[in-house]
Motif scaffolding. Structure first.
Motif, PDB file in Angstrom:
ATOM      1  N   THR A 144       0.838  -1.197   0.000  1.00  0.00           N
ATOM      2  CA  THR A 144       0.000   0.000   0.000  1.00  0.00           C
ATOM      3  C   THR A 144       0.873   1.247   0.000  1.00  0.00           C
ATOM      4  OG1 THR A 144      -0.093   0.143   2.405  1.00  0.00           O
ATOM      5  CG2 THR A 144      -1.763  -1.231   1.322  1.00  0.00           C
ATOM      6  N   ALA A 145       0.257   2.374  -0.326  1.00  0.00           N
ATOM      7  CA  ALA A 145       0.985   3.643  -0.318  1.00  0.00           C
ATOM      8  C   ALA A 145       1.512   3.935   1.085  1.00  0.00           C
ATOM      9  CB  ALA A 145       0.069   4.777  -0.798  1.00  0.00           C
ATOM     10  N   GLU A 146       0.694   3.641   2.083  1.00  0.00           N
ATOM     11  CA  GLU A 146       1.119   3.879   3.466  1.00  0.00           C
ATOM     12  C   GLU A 146       2.306   3.002   3.823  1.00  0.00           C
ATOM     13  OE1 GLU A 146      -0.538   3.379   8.034  1.00  0.00           O
ATOM     14  OE2 GLU A 146      -1.796   2.823   6.333  1.00  0.00           O
ATOM     15  N   GLY A 147       2.228   1.724   3.445  1.00  0.00           N
ATOM     16  CA  GLY A 147       3.320   0.807   3.744  1.00  0.00           C
ATOM     17  C   GLY A 147       4.622   1.251   3.102  1.00  0.00           C
ATOM     18  N   ARG A 148       4.543   1.721   1.857  1.00  0.00           N
ATOM     19  CA  ARG A 148       5.758   2.178   1.174  1.00  0.00           C
ATOM     20  C   ARG A 148       6.340   3.418   1.851  1.00  0.00           C
ATOM     21  NH1 ARG A 148       2.777   0.268  -3.341  1.00  0.00           N
ATOM     22  NH2 ARG A 148       1.836   2.301  -3.726  1.00  0.00           N
ATOM     23  N   LEU A 149       5.468   4.319   2.302  1.00  0.00           N
ATOM     24  CA  LEU A 149       5.948   5.508   3.026  1.00  0.00           C
ATOM     25  C   LEU A 149       6.663   5.092   4.313  1.00  0.00           C
ATOM     26  CD1 LEU A 149       2.882   7.937   2.753  1.00  0.00           C
ATOM     27  CD2 LEU A 149       5.102   8.216   1.645  1.00  0.00           C
TER      28      LEU A 149
END
Length: 430
Positions: A126-131
């Motif tokens: 997810t975008a959050e996980g990548r951040l």
């Protein structure tokens, strides 16, 4: 010899031949072979081919290389014989130690923290996980500016954000890292606020939240799939789950509950990751009940339990949070160990022995969890107008309707509710 090692690059190539090294100081209660096996599993989780493994006794760690000169020579010979491109140290290395080991071994060297960060960088979906992973990676690398950062523009996992090949000044690199980390933290703060709003809405609803926690590869996702009928990734692979998954489930006497599958913990989990994944782990902190899934067949199951409890304490989970231990992988135990596990569990009210793979014991676990969540509930007799469909639906959705009877224009419910839900019912349907 073509090992694939490039001193100007810092990435780990899938399929590279790797040697796993455990510097053993003799002060751990863990089984040496189990520790080597876990590190090899971490390496395999990002597609490395582990061609050799070694436990090296380190009585006095060397500031320059961690291991002794004789051990360095022995290891260099192994690297040459196995045509290895990478040496994975199951320990934390200083930047100086990492550089000196790479020079002495003529191979890329990565420590435990770097290896776990590599896994997270590859798995975050997810975008959050990548951040979160990018922030953790930068925090880790910020103190390791001992060579050019130009390799980062080619690094797998989306970390190619710094300057081009001409950007080699360490101070400029540090400034860019600080700026990037500040932006990432702002973005994650926004994610955390959004997640908090969603959590507030769930808490205003009557549904209890149950979080699965445990050591990586303990079987959390398999149990999650068994309880929800979902199909999240569940493999015999370390860190198969990174991003939290929430699903609605029904339990005995509880029409609706929210089950959360979370990232697995591991010994010596990098502090950068704990900090970066704070928003994700808040789901655990705010849960109404925790199910600690343990691999009861693992030789270091007690040490793994201690590691999980330490991380839970670090992220702010209090001892007052209700929890169950689900002793998983019963199917892997022989008859004697199985009998022993069942006997131990019978003496404790907070333990259920299960096999998430076969389903054995899972129904008993569901019943026990429901009982724990409803133990503060009381029995009430409530009468509603027979036309009050909304009130009747609310009682069925939020309580355990034991009996109901309709006479004349009224329906009487014999229902079990918590004191809070009873008060909410009265406010809403008075």
């Amino acid at each position: 010899m073509n090992t694939g090692f490039d001193r100007d690059r810092d990435d780990v190539v899938r399929g590279a031949r790797a040697i796993v090294v455990l510097p053993d100081r003799g002060d751990s209660t863990r089984d040496v072979e189990a520790r080597l096996e876990e590190c090899a599993g971490l390496a395999a989780a990002i597609g490395l081919e582990v061609v050799d493994r070694a436990a090296l006794r380190v009585r006095t760690p060397r500031p320059a290389t961690l291991i002794g000169s004789g051990q360095m020579e022995e290891l260099a010979t192994r690297v040459t014989m196995e045509d290895a491109a990478l040496v994975v140290f199951d320990a934390a290395l200083t930047p100086v130690q990492q550089r000196n080991l790479e020079t002495g071994l003529s191979a890329k060297v990565i420590d435990r923290t770097g290896l776990i960060l590599e896994i997270f960088g590859e798995r975050a979906a997810t975008a959050e996980g990548r951040l979160q992973v990018e922030l953790a990676h930068l925090d880790y690398q910020a103190g390791r500016l001992v060579r050019s950062w130009t390799h980062l523009e080619r690094q797998r996992g989306g970390f190619g954000f710094l300057g081009g090949p001409g950007e080699t000044q360490i101070e400029a690199d540090r400034r860019m890292i600080r700026d990037r980390m500040a932006r990432l933290r702002r973005e994650l703060d926004q994610v955390s606020r959004t997640r908090g709003l969603h959590r507030d809405r769930r808490q205003r609803a009557p549904w209890p939240v149950i979080a699965l926690v445990g050591y990586t590869n303990a079987g959390k996702s398999t149990l999650f799939n068994r309880l929800t009928g979902a199909h999240v990734m569940a493999e015999n692979l370390l860190f198969a789950t990174l991003d939290p998954t929430l699903r609605q489930i029904s339990l005995p006497g509880i029409d609706k509950a929210i089950l959360s599958d979370t990232v697995g913990f591991v010994s010596d989990l990098p502090t950068q990751l704990v900090a970066a994944f704070k928003a994700t782990l808040e789901e655990v902190v705010s849960a109404d009940l925790l199910i600690h899934v343990r691999d009861i067949a693992h030789p270091d199951t007690e040490a793994q339990r201690a590691d999980v409890e330490a991380v839970l304490e670090e992220i702010g989970v209090t001892a007052s949070t209700p929890r169950f231990e689900a002793w998983n992988k019963l199917d892997l135990l022989d008859d004697d160990r199985r009998a022993d596990a069942l006997q131990q569990a019978a003496r404790r009210s907070d333990v259920m022995v299960i096999s998430a793979l076969t389903g054995e014991g899972v129904d008993r676990l569901s019943t026990a969890v429901a009982g724990r969540l409803t133990e503060g509930h009381h029995r009430y007799t409530i009468s509603l107008d027979s036309t009050d469909g909304a009130g009747a639906a609310w009682l069925h959705a939020n309580g355990e309707v034991l009996a109901q009877a309709t006479a004349d224009d009224a329906t009487t419910f014999d229902v079990r509710l918590s004191e809070e839900d009873y008060a909410r019912f009265n406010r809403r349907f008075a």
